[in-house]
Design a protein around this motif. Structure first.
Motif, PDB file in Angstrom:
ATOM      1  N   ASP A  71       0.745  -1.190   0.055  1.00 33.60           N
ATOM      2  CA  ASP A  71       0.070  -0.169   0.016  1.00 33.60           C
ATOM      3  C   ASP A  71       0.931   1.300  -0.022  1.00 33.60           C
ATOM      4  N   PHE A  72       0.371   2.516  -0.039  1.00 31.74           N
ATOM      5  CA  PHE A  72       0.947   3.721  -0.276  1.00 31.74           C
ATOM      6  C   PHE A  72       0.836   4.267   1.165  1.00 31.74           C
ATOM      7  N   PRO A  73       1.825   4.875   1.963  1.00 29.80           N
ATOM      8  CA  PRO A  73       3.081   4.683   1.611  1.00 29.80           C
ATOM      9  C   PRO A  73       3.935   3.545   2.316  1.00 29.80           C
ATOM     10  N   THR A  74       4.806   2.724   1.922  1.00 28.64           N
ATOM     11  CA  THR A  74       5.378   1.843   2.598  1.00 28.64           C
ATOM     12  C   THR A  74       6.743   1.408   2.039  1.00 28.64           C
ATOM     13  N   SER A  75       7.534   0.435   2.435  1.00 22.92           N
ATOM     14  CA  SER A  75       8.757   0.463   1.588  1.00 22.92           C
ATOM     15  C   SER A  75       8.532  -0.534   0.286  1.00 22.92           C
ATOM     16  N   TYR A  76       9.233  -0.404  -0.765  1.00 17.99           N
ATOM     17  CA  TYR A  76       9.131  -0.807  -1.988  1.00 17.99           C
ATOM     18  C   TYR A  76      10.191  -1.761  -2.280  1.00 17.99           C
ATOM     19  N   HIS A  77       9.824  -2.492  -3.277  1.00 20.44           N
ATOM     20  CA  HIS A  77      10.897  -3.760  -3.794  1.00 20.44           C
ATOM     21  C   HIS A  77      10.634  -3.899  -5.185  1.00 20.44           C
ATOM     22  N   GLY A  78      11.799  -4.460  -5.712  1.00 21.40           N
ATOM     23  CA  GLY A  78      11.593  -4.491  -7.444  1.00 21.40           C
ATOM     24  C   GLY A  78      10.957  -5.728  -7.981  1.00 21.40           C
ATOM     25  N   HIS A  79      10.376  -6.529  -7.156  1.00 21.07           N
ATOM     26  CA  HIS A  79       9.482  -7.663  -7.706  1.00 21.07           C
ATOM     27  C   HIS A  79       8.062  -7.928  -7.080  1.00 21.07           C
ATOM     28  N   LYS A  80       7.213  -8.301  -8.109  1.00 19.84           N
ATOM     29  CA  LYS A  80       5.887  -8.366  -7.678  1.00 19.84           C
ATOM     30  C   LYS A  80       5.582  -9.552  -6.791  1.00 19.84           C
TER      31      LYS A  80
END
Length: 1050
Positions: free
Chosen positions: A797-806
């Protein structure tokens, strides 16, 4: 402007390079074979020799090309042998890569070619996630593969450790042969054309290059695997199609001779000028004339006017020509010495060569050649549009070369052979002949409209003679002349002043007023812009002292009112970033406490700069500040890149009542920097947003500070480049998947990093009117956390930590777009080429003489640690870099008293450099210092006996237990939070840039703060004194000594 090289090949196959910082062609002496053509980028040059093989010339650098080889040793526990190399049949190899799928024993690692060498033997990596491991470097897990920890537990059944070895590329400044081999063996036919580019392909990592080549039979080949750590690449890949020529752009544009593309220059044998162009960024076109074989530069080529305006010849000598002119000019030294020593004598003009005189006379009588632009021809609505540049000129206006060069030069040109000349062992050119060029490559050469180059002067030979003559004048003669002139001026001034001392002062006091109209951001709610009348009243007394008052007249409830501020109470004038208005802020001591300055907006940028320059001069005059900053000045940088200095008072660090921070006066210096570093000896370095390094020249002013507010010398053009980022946000729904239709509570689908402000490609502007776009929007694949192939990052969800794979739990995603903009200004700064830096630190004090070296350390933009050699008061820029080996890239470094060097790695771990001294400026080894528990460090600053760090969450930490016998310390103690940057002086003074500082109206970010109560027995201090804030100061650096030796920097 960074120093870059223009490469060219003459008709005899010899390769030359021309530096933007030089004035002569330098021949590549290492070349054994003759070359047909070359293609260059900033860091290297590729060429095709007469044997049709490709060769590579990598430019030497103080930072070597290193590649890290790694392998993992795996073990499993069993009741009999404990941990051993006896693994299960289903386990990974005993020696493997990080995934365990490839077998990688130590003896399987070989050097790729003879151009590489090993730096040392294999060793164990004892760093794990920013924290030191046990002595043998083992990490433990319950099984393969799993999550590893540095602590051994009761259920740890497997373990592994990492072995590292570095190899170094050694074939620099020499032509290394590239094997002509593909997947299936040697290539069937030799190469005929080559082109290199692609260094700005957004999908590729930084440092990746694209090399394309065409064989004699027309087959196209691509060189794979070329990067900053593997300049030779790994092999050739055959492509589909048959071509004659090929040209590669800076991004993903590949142009061949068989393609019809608009906005590209190509070879045309009907022109009198034969082109071998390289179109780079900014758009540049270089060519070679088929008449005189000279190199030409196309002026006025922009993205909106691709045909350009005019051709300018590159008219500089070769390195051999300079020596011949130097010997010829030595005969005029005697007459020059007579003139400069004050003896004026009638001298006969020097003899002039008849051929040279006739050429000069012909040049003077011949008008400049005219260029005619013809309309572009179109073969149909689907055809690409070409701009025809008509280069035909009257033969009487051409300076024709040797007879053998003229004639049928345009008809005899071919793609594989430009011209045929008789090769000879002796020098092929006469004394008055210019080189005859066959090929030119400008891919590694950066020339823009602000570049100040001496390549296009027609009097190069005369200029070189004058330069050689001036270099023969000794420093002693120059000093004697200056002393004589100074004595004469002093006697004249004394004579004129003494003769009129008995007269009374004509004017005891003068007053003048300047008025104007502006807009004022009202102090009370509702806050809005109000039209006001602004006036500056300045007066001077009989003793020469000056002062003034600012008046701001406005109407409130149909009643005329005014605000005023005394000039000697103004503490700083700050330009403010605003997309729609030209605004600046005026601080006083009282308004600094409130975090609410007087904010004004001018109608135009010119009017704002006029008021800023006038107010700055008035404030400096009222405080008696003139000329360049003193050696004890405090330097600082705002988040906008503006540079400010402060002349500290003796009571700044006085105890128990030091000068409050809100009473410190700051005035602006021209230039634009991201950070600045200085010491108490006056050596000042800065780093721009594009990682370009600058050194202070001793001047003052620049930028909008002109006239009396700026020095006439030591002011140079300065450029800076930065990226503007926006985010594209999407949310997943079960019907359409990821779309730009979010929930009502979601952030904007195009926003900034916080998501609170809408930022689209259309409405996003450069940071200020001074910046101009130099590129289009492109996806940024280098964002922290990684991305997929399309640049997306995923999260729940927004905002949280992001990663490069789904994953299955990811319902939102975002990707970052970047666009480059450029700023051009002036200031007392000169570039220190060629290595870009991300951080720099100078020892606060230490050198007692002008020739004693000053320790300076830095970190390159790639994370390499460097030590600068030759930095003194006479040569503040230094001479060369000394590379200091590390196991991983670093991001922050600081040197303090007694040559203590601390650094922070990119993984957040801290290191201490041991045995650094004047005899051993680079030290001997790194000591890994444990970080605070579950914290990754961001920045470090070292004083005399104190070390402070800031972690990624804004916490300020103090290192306890530092002693001369144990300089690494024992533990970390938390001091404060909401800290952005920290600076510790040589006597342990502490300054920070703090966020969330309470003001009268709101919280203030980027506030300068000073630590009070710092004593030898209490190095942590007691409380904070808050100074300038609100408009985001970005960094602080305190490098001075006690009282008047303090330093503030970015």
């Amino acid at each position: 402007m960074p120093v870059s090289l223009l490469w060219a090949v003459d008709v005899y196959g010899r390769v030359y390079s021309l530096s933007t910082g030089g004035q002569q062609w330098e021949q590549c002496r290492d070349a054994v074979l003759e070359f047909k053509r070359v293609t260059a980028v900033q860091q290297c040059c590729w060429g095709i020799a007469c044997d049709h093989h490709i060769y590579l010339n990598v430019h030497s650098s103080d930072v070597p090309i290193r590649y890290q080889e790694e392998t993992f040793e795996n073990q499993r526990w069993n009741p009999m042998d404990n941990f051993s190399d006896r693994l299960l049949p289903s386990d990974r190899w005993q020696w493997s890569n990080i995934t365990g799928l490839e077998h990688q024993p130590l003896e399987s690692f070989l050097l790729p070619s003879t151009n590489w060498e090993w730096e040392g033997d294999w060793y164990i990596d004892e760093n794990f996630g920013g924290e030191p491991t046990e002595k043998e470097g083992w990490t433990y897990a319950i099984d393969f593969p799993a999550t590893y920890t540095k602590d051994k537990k009761w259920n740890s059944c497997v373990r592994r450790r990492r072995w590292i070895r570095y190899r170094r590329y050694k074939a620099t400044d020499t032509w290394a042969k590239i094997p002509s081999e593909g997947h299936s063996g040697p290539l069937p036919d030799p190469f005929n054309d080559i082109s290199c580019g692609g260094w700005e392909i957004s999908e590729e990592p930084r440092g990746r290059l694209s090399l394309w080549a065409v064989s004699l039979q027309g087959k196209v080949w691509f060189r794979r695997g070329i990067s900053s750590y593997n300049p030779r690449g790994s092999g050739w890949i055959g492509m589909i199609g048959e071509m004659v020529m090929i040209n590669v752009g800076l991004n993903d544009q590949v142009r061949s001779h068989d393609l019809t593309l608009s906005s590209a220059y190509s070879t045309n044998y009907n022109f009198l000028v034969w082109l071998s162009p390289h179109v780079s960024c900014p758009v540049q076109v270089w060519g070679i004339s088929c008449e005189d074989r000279a190199v030409y530069f196309r002026q006025g080529v922009t993205s909106s006017e691709l045909s350009g305006k005019a051709w300018k010849a590159v008219n500089v000598p070769r390195d051999g020509d300079i020596r011949s002119h130097s010997s010829a000019s030595s005969s005029s030294l005697h007459s020059a010495g007579c003139f400069f020593s004050g003896e004026v004598r009638a001298q006969s003009p020097p003899p002039v060569d008849p051929d040279e005189a006739s050429l000069r006379e012909a040049d003077a009588k011949s008008p400049a050649p005219a260029l005619v632009l013809s309309p572009s021809l179109s073969g149909g609505p689907g055809d690409s549009q070409w701009s025809n540049v008509d280069l035909e000129e009257a033969q009487t206006h051409l300076a024709v070369g040797p007879a053998g060069v003229r004639g049928d030069a345009a008809d005899t040109c071919s793609l594989s052979s430009v011209a045929t000349y008789t090769l000879c062992q002796e020098e092929p050119y006469g004394a008055d002949e210019h080189p005859l060029w066959a090929w030119v490559s400008g891919g590694g050469c950066g020339v823009d409209c602000h570049s100040q180059l001496n390549w296009f002067n027609s009097t190069t030979a005369l200029t070189s003679s004058v330069q050689s003559m001036s270099l023969s004048i000794s420093l002693a003669q120059t000093a004697a002349w200056r002393k004589q002139i100074f004595e004469q001026l002093s006697q004249r001034s004394k004579r004129e002043m003494d003769n009129f001392k008995h007269y009374e002062q004509a004017i005891e006091q003068s007053v003048w007023v300047k008025k104007g109209t502006m807009q004022w951001w009202r102090d009370w709610k509702p806050h809005k812009w109000v039209d006001v009348r602004f006036a500056l009243e300045q007066f001077s007394g009989p003793e020469g002292n000056q002062d003034g008052i600012l008046f701001l007249y406005y109407n409130f409830n149909e009643e005329k009112k005014y605000l005023h501020a005394f000039i000697n109470e103004v503490t700083i004038l700050v330009p403010v970033l605003n997309d729609s208005k030209h605004t600046f802020a005026i601080y006083t001591a009282e308004r600094t406490k409130q975090r609410w300055p007087i904010r004004l907006a001018a109608a135009t940028e010119l009017e704002m700069h006029d008021w800023l320059a006038l107010l700055s001069v008035s404030c400096c005059d009222s405080r008696g500040i003139q000329g360049p900053p003193s050696k004890q000045a405090l330097w600082s940088v705002t988040c906008k890149g503006d540079i400010f200095v402060c002349e500290p008072s003796p009571s700044l660090e006085a105890c128990p009542n030091p000068t409050p921070c809100d009473q410190m006066f700051w005035h602006q210096v021209g230039g634009h920097l991201r950070l600045v570093e200085c010491n108490s000896l006056g050596v000042v370095w800065g780093v721009g947003y594009d990682h370009t390094v600058w050194v202070y020249t001793g001047g003052y002013g620049g930028g909008f500070l002109q006239g009396l507010a700026s020095s006439t010398d030591n002011i140079y053009t300065q450029t800076d480049v930065k990226c503007v980022y926006i985010y594209e946000n999407q949310r997943w729904n079960p019907v359409t998947g990821y779309t730009n239709r979010g929930l009502p509570t979601d952030r904007y689908m195009w926003s900034d990093a916080t998501g609170l402000q809408e930022c689209t490609k259309a409405n996003t502007k450069p940071p200020s009117p001074h910046w101009t776009w130099v590129a289009d929007w492109a996806i940024d694949y280098g964002i922290s956390g990684g991305t997929d192939r399309e640049g997306w990052q995923y999260a729940a969800d927004f905002p949280t930590s992001y990663h490069g794979h789904k994953t299955l739990k990811d319902f939102v995603r975002r990707r970052r777009w970047a666009r480059k903009c450029k700023l051009t200004t002036t200031g007392p700064w000169q570039e220190v080429p060629p290595i870009p830096l991300s951080d720099v630190t100078i020892i606060p004090c230490g050198a007692q003489s002008i020739v004693e070296p000053i320790p300076l350390w830095a970190i390159s933009n790639k994370g390499d640690v460097l030590c600068r050699l030759g930095v003194t008061l006479l040569t503040p820029a230094g001479t060369s870099w000394l590379h200091v080996g590390t196991d991983q890239p670093f991001k922050s470094i600081s040197i303090g008293g007694a040559n203590q060097v601390w650094a922070i790695a990119r993984d957040g771990s801290a290191f201490y450099r041991g045995s650094v001294s004047a005899q051993s400026p680079a030290g001997d080894c790194w000591y890994h210092i444990p970080s605070p528990v579950r914290q990754k460090l961001q920045q470090v600053s070292v004083g005399r006996t104190s070390v402070y760090t800031v972690d990624q969450h804004g916490n300020l930490w103090f290192r306890q237990g530092l002693t001369p016998s144990y300089p690494q310390g024992s533990s970390w103690e938390h001091i404060s939070n909401n800290v952005r940057k920290v600076s510790v002086g040589p006597l342990d003074q502490v300054w920070i840039i703090a966020d969330k500082v309470q003001g009268s109206h709101s919280l203030s970010c980027g506030t300068v703060c000073h630590r009070l109560g710092v004593q030898p027995m209490e190095p942590k201090g007691q409380s904070w004194d808050y100074g300038i804030g609100r408009f985001h100061w970005s960094h602080i650096r305190n490098n001075k000594g006690l009282f008047t030796e303090n330093n503030l920097g970015y």
